[in-house]
Every structure is written in C-alpha cells, then in structure tokens.
Design an enzyme around this catalytic site. Structure first.
Site, PDB file in Angstrom:
ATOM      1  CB  THR A 155      -0.922   0.014   1.229  1.00 44.80           C
ATOM      2  OG1 THR A 155      -0.107   0.043   2.422  1.00 44.80           O
ATOM      3  CG2 THR A 155      -1.803  -1.227   1.266  1.00 44.80           C
ATOM      4  CD  GLU A 205      -5.552  -2.595   1.518  1.00 44.72           C
ATOM      5  OE1 GLU A 205      -4.919  -2.035   2.430  1.00 44.72           O
ATOM      6  OE2 GLU A 205      -5.909  -2.002   0.479  1.00 44.72           O
TER       7      GLU A 205
END
Length: 544
Positions: free
Chosen positions: A188, A333
């Site tokens: 991320t 995700e």
C-alpha cells in the site's frame, strides 16, 4: 441430512501460467507493443512472450531463486516487465512490484520487509538502485532490464537482463502446484505509517482476471487494443497484465512517458480502443488534445479510478470526444477491482441527467465482490441511496491478512475499506469520502469529494481539494484549495458563487485558497493529510 458428494471434474489448478499458455496457444500472433526505455518501439507476440518468460524462469532457477522467494521489480510498463510477471509467478516464486515513486526510505523498508532476493530495474531507476543497494543486504543481485550495449557503468555490481535470457533455452514446462500458492506482492502507499504488503494468490489473480474481463466490468475481448496507463507497479496495473492476455487482446505499453502528447501518439498509431488510469493522467491528456484541436479515432472507452473522477472530466470525454468513461473503485487489498459503473437496461429511458448522475457513482459490484455499509454501531444500513456509512467488502480476491501481519484487519469476516459510502436500491455505490477526510460540521457530514466535483466544472479550475479546518462553533468547516489552469483568472468570490444552487448552502466552503500545486501520493491520489497539516491553524474570514 444427506452428505454431499464431490463433483467429477478435472482437478486443474487456476495458475497464472495457464493465462500465458492460453494466450500463446490461441492468440499467439497477437502483438505486444512497447515504447522502450532505450527510446525505440519494440514489437513481438504472445508466442514470443511465453518463449522469453520460459527462458527467464530457467534463468531464475539458475540464479538459485526458490519457490516462494520474492523477486522485486522497479520498472515501467513494458514487455520485459510483463515477462517478469509471468516467469516469476509461473515458476512458483513471488513477483514483488515496487512503486519507485515512494520515498527512498519507504522503498528500502519495502524491499527489506519483503526479503527480495533479486531486484530487476529499468535504467531510469539506476540512481535509486545505487542508493538502495548498500541498505538491502538480502538482495543477491540487481538486474538491469536491458541488453549489453546499453548496460550502464555503476558502482553496484549489475547483471544484464538479456544476457540472463540468452544463456537459457525455452525448453521449460510450467510447474503445477496448489492454486492458493502466493503469486505476487504489492504494498500500500503508506500514507499513514509503513506501507503494508498485500500477498495475492494464483487463484485470486485468475478469478480477478475473469471478473475484470466481464461485459459489465472492463468488457475486454480479442477485438480490443489495450494501453494500460496505470503503472504495473500500482496494484498490478489493476489486473490488466493478466486480464488482457486472458482475452487475447493486443497490448500496448507506454514505458516512462505518460505525458499527454506521448500517450496520444501511441493511442493513434497503435489503434488503442481501451485504456485505464488515474484522473491526474487524464487531465494531461485532455489538456493536450484540447490545445491542439485533436480527436480520438479509435479510443472508445477508458476506466478511471484510483481516486474519484470529477463529473466534468466524464462529460468532457463523452460529450466532446465520444469516449465512454467507466468510473471504477477498488483498492490494493481487493486486487484491486470492486465496482465499475455502467447503466442497465432499466436505465435506458431515464432522462440524460439522471443517467449522468448514475454514471458519476462508483458503480455496482462485479461478481466476486460482496459489500455492505454499516453505521457506528456496526449494524448494516439500508440500500436507499441516502444512508451513508463505512464500506466493508469480502470476496475471493479480498485480503485476509497483511503480509507478515500478526493480526487480521477483518471485522466479522469483512474487510473495512476506510471509505464512507451510500448504496442505492440497485446496488450502485457512491463513495462520499474517505473516513479520515469526511468533514463533520455541526454534527452533519459534508462530502469533500462532492464539494470538489462541483468546482471541477469551473473553467478556471485545474485541480481542487476540499479539507476540514477547525471552527469555534461548527467544529469543522470546509476549506477549498485550488490550482488554477495556466493563465486563468478567478477570484475567491467567483468560486464561492459557483456553488449557488449546486449544493446545500451549509456545504459551501468558508474560504478558498489558491496554490501552485496540490501534493499527491505515489499512486496519484491527493495527499489531504499534508494539506490538513499545512492549513491546521488556518482561520477562514467568516470564522475570524
């Protein structure tokens, strides 16, 4: 109760190598075109891709890369990067795409956290590699993605990509293993704390590729020519390096040049029909096309995601250039696709404005993703298009646990996205804000995204960000931060008046600040956290 019985189907695992095998066998002469770092245009086919990916898989074995070990990349969108995607995962190792736009300290953390054994890099990133190498002792070798003629001089001992391949033949059989085996790793952006790793599996990736290609998703087919503007280091280019070969479409890679002029040239010369990218990239493309009085001759649709796309941009693409915009939402995700926005048969007779209002939402979930919104008490809220709450998701390509994480982020089996949204009766999601960006004024919520979208239609506005500032009475009030278009003249009063009749009066920002630039993350999203820090002590005139 009667017991279940197993089906009598073949046990063929869903593996990434099967996508490449299919593309090479059934679409073998379809082109893959790349603008190379060396400066020229490279062309070959899916058949060539499989041959070279097999050579690379053998080279990795010769280097001692074991199944499950991570192999990093610092590379743009190009054919060599695609070869690494398939060779590494196909051999049972893990392809770790590193975002070179992150801070060097973050990249160092990521490479060490992933325990990368080798790192492949494009020549533009040599200075970064030379900075990283002393701090990544676990990396056994740094591979320059070029041929011997273009190998750079460096204090770091470098391997040559083409020499690695030339030392091997293509007599390599893709191994079969459990489809739940890890295939690739993305981190991320790390806007709060260290970046977190998301470890995808072969099964999740193949299923996601199917989902991406569906008619009400990206609607990919062998009749398409696809140019992924979204980088291959950003959530695997939204799955396009897998979904496009799965359908047999032509692939065009732009390399490092993502400016409007360079992209437009490739669109036209290669007959691109479909593209995908974040709003900031399309701002540059539209600006180039408008300034030069150009048209798109083949491009007919594009997916825009990564951050909310302003309605003004959607209308510009569709009304001025005949290009369908597919508004999308997802996250690392989620592999990343979650929702895409297209009209249904029941919407055909709606007034055009009503259709536009729907298309400006993030869309409905594709098969493989389930979602819901919940209130502060965790209870699910109705799909009425008005109730808004925290958006949660689940599905076979949604994360369960972060890489090397000791605690699952799931809440009763659902992943909390951090977005605040409404869902209407037809399942169309409207992201109203990130939970950390929503503005709470007098106990009521104001959507910063909606405030931004309104002003983006103003002819003088290039980019806009709405953030919360403190207020002695209302707790928080909206402040509008604007970057003007080059040469444009506009006042605070003109901007605020533009909101009349477009939003509720109490949503109108208290003030407007003009800046030269709005900070962005490494993936092109506005960094509102930095803006909030910059203006944390700001007092609007109405509050003074």
């Amino acid at each position: 109760m009667a017991s279940t019985i197993p089906g009598q189907m073949m046990h063929v695992p869903l593996l990434i190598s099967s996508i490449l095998r299919h593309a090479a066998r059934h679409h073998g002469d379809t082109e893959i075109v790349s603008r190379r770092i060396e400066g020229d245009i490279h062309r070959y086919t899916y058949r060539d891709l499989q041959q070279r990916a097999r050579q690379l898989a053998k080279a990795l074995h010769a280097l001692g890369v074991e199944p499950g070990e991570r192999v990093g990349t610092l590379a743009w969108n190009g054919y060599r990067h695609l070869e690494i995607y398939y060779a590494v995962s196909g051999a049972g190792s893990v392809c770790h795409t590193i975002n070179p736009r992150l801070f060097p300290e973050q990249i160092e953390y990521i490479a060490n956290h992933a325990d990368d054994r080798y790192v492949f890099f494009d020549l533009t990133f040599l200075p970064l590699v030379e900075r990283l190498a002393p701090h990544c002792p676990q990396v056994r070798g740094w591979v320059a993605m070029t041929d011997r003629a273009h190998m750079p001089a460096s204090e770091v001992s470098l391997l040559c990509y083409e020499e690695l391949l030339d030392a091997q033949d293509s007599d390599y059989a893709w191994p079969e293993f459990d489809e739940n085996t890890a295939s690739s790793l993305c981190y991320t952006s790390g806007t709060t704390g260290n970046p977190k790793g998301v470890l995808y599996s072969h099964r999740s990736t193949v299923l996601h590729s199917y989902g991406a290609a569906l008619p009400d998703s990206m609607a990919l087919s062998a009749r398409d020519c696809v140019l992924p503007v979204v980088p291959m280091f950003h959530v695997n280019a939204w799955g396009l390096p897998y979904a496009v070969p799965l359908t047999g479409a032509k692939l065009v890679f732009p390399g490092k040049d993502l400016d409007g002029k360079s992209l437009y040239e490739l669109f036209e010369t290669e007959g691109v029909t479909f593209s995908a990218g974040v709003p900031t990239v399309w701002l540059g493309l539209l600006d180039h096309v408008k300034k030069n009085g150009l048209r798109f001759n083949t491009l007919n649709r594009t997916v825009i995601g990564g951050s909310a796309c302003a309605p003004a941009m959607i209308r510009s693409f569709e009304e001025e250039y005949g290009v369908q915009v597919i508004h999308a939402w997802g996250m690392s995700e989620m592999s990343p696709l979650g929702t895409l926005c297209k009209l249904r048969v029941k919407h055909a007779n709606l007034p055009r404005e009503a259709q536009r209002a729907l298309l400006e939402k993030q869309g409905s979930a594709i098969y493989g993703v389930d979602l819901k919104i919940v209130g502060p008490d965790g209870q699910e809220l109705p799909w009425d298009g008005e109730s808004f709450g925290d958006l949660l998701v689940r599905g076979p390509w949604v994360i369960d646990t972060y890489f090397k994480g000791d605690k699952s982020p799931l809440v009763n089996g659902w992943f909390p996205t951090g977005d605040v949204a409404t869902i209407d009766a037809d399942g169309y999601v409207h992201i109203t804000d990130r939970s950390k960006d929503v503005i709470k004024s007098g106990g009521e919520w104001i959507s910063s995204i909606d405030v931004e979208n309104v002003v983006m239609a103003h002819p003088a506005v290039h980019e806009a960000a709405c953030i919360a500032i403190s207020h002695p009475k209302w707790d928080e009030r909206p402040l509008l931060v604007i970057v003007k278009k080059p040469g444009a003249q506009v006042t605070r009063e003109e901007i605020l008046k533009f909101y009349d009749g477009r939003v509720a009066k109490w949503w109108i920002p208290d003030d407007v600040v003009f800046v030269d630039e709005i900070p962005h993350t490494a993936t092109g999203k506005m960094q509102k956290l930095k803006l909030r820090e910059q203006f944390k002590d700001y007092v609007a005139p109405a509050s003074a």
